[in-house]
Design an enzyme around this catalytic site. Structure first.
Site, PDB file in Angstrom:
ATOM      1  N   PRO A  10      50.563  45.824  31.997  1.00 30.83           N
ATOM      2  CA  PRO A  10      51.561  46.347  32.925  1.00 30.83           C
ATOM      3  C   PRO A  10      51.263  46.075  34.397  1.00 30.83           C
ATOM      4  O   PRO A  10      50.116  46.111  34.834  1.00 30.83           O
ATOM      5  CB  PRO A  10      51.546  47.860  32.659  1.00 30.83           C
ATOM      6  CG  PRO A  10      50.276  48.123  31.955  1.00 30.83           C
ATOM      7  CD  PRO A  10      49.942  46.879  31.198  1.00 30.83           C
ATOM      8  N   ASN A  11      52.324  45.780  35.101  1.00 27.95           N
ATOM      9  CA  ASN A  11      52.340  45.576  36.566  1.00 27.95           C
ATOM     10  C   ASN A  11      51.760  44.238  37.009  1.00 27.95           C
ATOM     11  O   ASN A  11      51.823  43.909  38.191  1.00 27.95           O
ATOM     12  CB  ASN A  11      51.632  46.736  37.299  1.00 27.95           C
ATOM     13  CG  ASN A  11      52.267  48.070  36.988  1.00 27.95           C
ATOM     14  OD1 ASN A  11      53.476  48.221  37.136  1.00 27.95           O
ATOM     15  ND2 ASN A  11      51.489  49.022  36.509  1.00 27.95           N
ATOM     16  N   ASN A  79      44.023  40.686  29.939  1.00 31.17           N
ATOM     17  CA  ASN A  79      43.919  41.653  31.027  1.00 31.17           C
ATOM     18  C   ASN A  79      44.844  42.820  30.673  1.00 31.17           C
ATOM     19  O   ASN A  79      46.061  42.745  30.893  1.00 31.17           O
ATOM     20  CB  ASN A  79      44.323  41.032  32.362  1.00 31.17           C
ATOM     21  CG  ASN A  79      44.099  42.006  33.516  1.00 31.17           C
ATOM     22  OD1 ASN A  79      43.897  43.200  33.301  1.00 31.17           O
ATOM     23  ND2 ASN A  79      44.134  41.502  34.739  1.00 31.17           N
ATOM     24  N   ILE A 106      40.818  41.258  37.278  1.00 29.26           N
ATOM     25  CA  ILE A 106      40.811  40.520  38.545  1.00 29.26           C
ATOM     26  C   ILE A 106      39.888  41.215  39.548  1.00 29.26           C
ATOM     27  O   ILE A 106      39.056  40.583  40.200  1.00 29.26           O
ATOM     28  CB  ILE A 106      42.250  40.430  39.107  1.00 29.26           C
ATOM     29  CG1 ILE A 106      43.147  39.647  38.134  1.00 29.26           C
ATOM     30  CG2 ILE A 106      42.255  39.811  40.502  1.00 29.26           C
ATOM     31  CD1 ILE A 106      44.631  39.784  38.413  1.00 29.26           C
ATOM     32  N   ARG A 116      38.667  54.117  36.607  1.00 26.84           N
ATOM     33  CA  ARG A 116      38.714  52.700  36.196  1.00 26.84           C
ATOM     34  C   ARG A 116      37.368  52.226  35.627  1.00 26.84           C
ATOM     35  O   ARG A 116      37.235  51.082  35.233  1.00 26.84           O
ATOM     36  CB  ARG A 116      39.087  51.806  37.383  1.00 26.84           C
ATOM     37  CG  ARG A 116      40.506  52.037  37.879  1.00 26.84           C
ATOM     38  CD  ARG A 116      40.872  51.041  38.977  1.00 26.84           C
ATOM     39  NE  ARG A 116      41.928  51.568  39.800  1.00 26.84           N
ATOM     40  CZ  ARG A 116      43.234  51.495  39.502  1.00 26.84           C
ATOM     41  NH1 ARG A 116      43.650  50.882  38.414  1.00 26.84           N
ATOM     42  NH2 ARG A 116      44.145  52.025  40.309  1.00 26.84           N
TER      43      ARG A 116
HETATM   44  C1  DQA Z   1      43.137  45.390  36.544  1.00 28.35           C
HETATM   45  C2  DQA Z   1      42.331  46.654  36.877  1.00 28.35           C
HETATM   46  C3  DQA Z   1      43.029  47.889  36.341  1.00 28.35           C
HETATM   47  O1  DQA Z   1      42.270  49.059  36.666  1.00 28.35           O
HETATM   48  C4  DQA Z   1      44.398  48.044  36.940  1.00 28.35           C
HETATM   49  O2  DQA Z   1      45.086  49.136  36.384  1.00 28.35           O
HETATM   50  C5  DQA Z   1      45.223  46.808  36.832  1.00 28.35           C
HETATM   51  C6  DQA Z   1      44.571  45.488  37.026  1.00 28.35           C
HETATM   52  C7  DQA Z   1      42.516  44.132  37.216  1.00 28.35           C
HETATM   53  O3  DQA Z   1      42.884  43.039  36.794  1.00 28.35           O
HETATM   54  O4  DQA Z   1      41.699  44.251  38.124  1.00 28.35           O
HETATM   55  O5  DQA Z   1      46.426  46.851  36.683  1.00 28.35           O
HETATM   56  O6  DQA Z   1      43.113  45.185  35.157  1.00 28.35           O
END
Ligand code: DQA
Length: 150
Positions: A10-11, A79, A106, A116
């Protein structure tokens, strides 16, 4: 030639404009080009997906598992974005489908908010790439090929 699935949660469709100080200026289309080039150099094709829906990501992992069994696919560079920190269902999908997954982030999630720091995905992954920017996808592809190619 077996293919590699690159799966984005997502996103990540917002890459390029989403918090560029954290995720950089490359778009998801740029990441796709980077992945296709890296895979091509190693003799593989890329199947590139992004979804904002957990169930859809689960279905794609199941599909990858079926295709790994037939030898049509090598594995998944994944990811999982925010689902990393929440989704037991995605961990179960990876284990249940018995699919080799390299987890990619990333950003360096370990220098960010404590929520996280934990990943439900890592214990089901064959390897993890964190904090190398979008180049982490290239490293993930190389690592997957190195570990899985017979
Ligand atoms: C992410 C890190 C995650 O915590 C975050 O919610 C993302 C991107 C990264 O690629 O750094 O959406 O997976």
């Amino acid at each position: 030639m077996s293919s590699i699935m690159v799966l984005n949660g997502p996103n990540l469709n917002l890459l390029g404009t989403r918090e560029p100080e954290t995720y950089g200026h490359e778009t998801l289309a740029d990441v796709e080009i980077l992945c296709r080039d890296a895979a091509k150099q190693l003799g593989h094709d890329i199947e590139f997906h992004q979804s904002n829906h957990e169930g859809e990501l689960i279905e794609l992992i199941h599909d990858a598992g079926r295709r790994v069994k037939t030898g049509e696919m090598l594995g998944v560079v994944f990811n999982p974005a925010a689902y990393t920190h929440t989704s037991i269902a995605l961990q179960d999908a990876i284990k249940g489908a018995n699919v080799p997954v390299v987890e990619v982030h990333i950003s360096n999630v370990h220098t960010r908010e404590t929520f996280r720091h934990h990943s439900y995905i890592s214990s089901a992954a064959i390897g993890i790439v964190v904090g190398m920017g979008v180049y982490g996808y290239v490293l993930g592809i190389q690592g997957l090929v190195h570990k899985q190619q017979k």
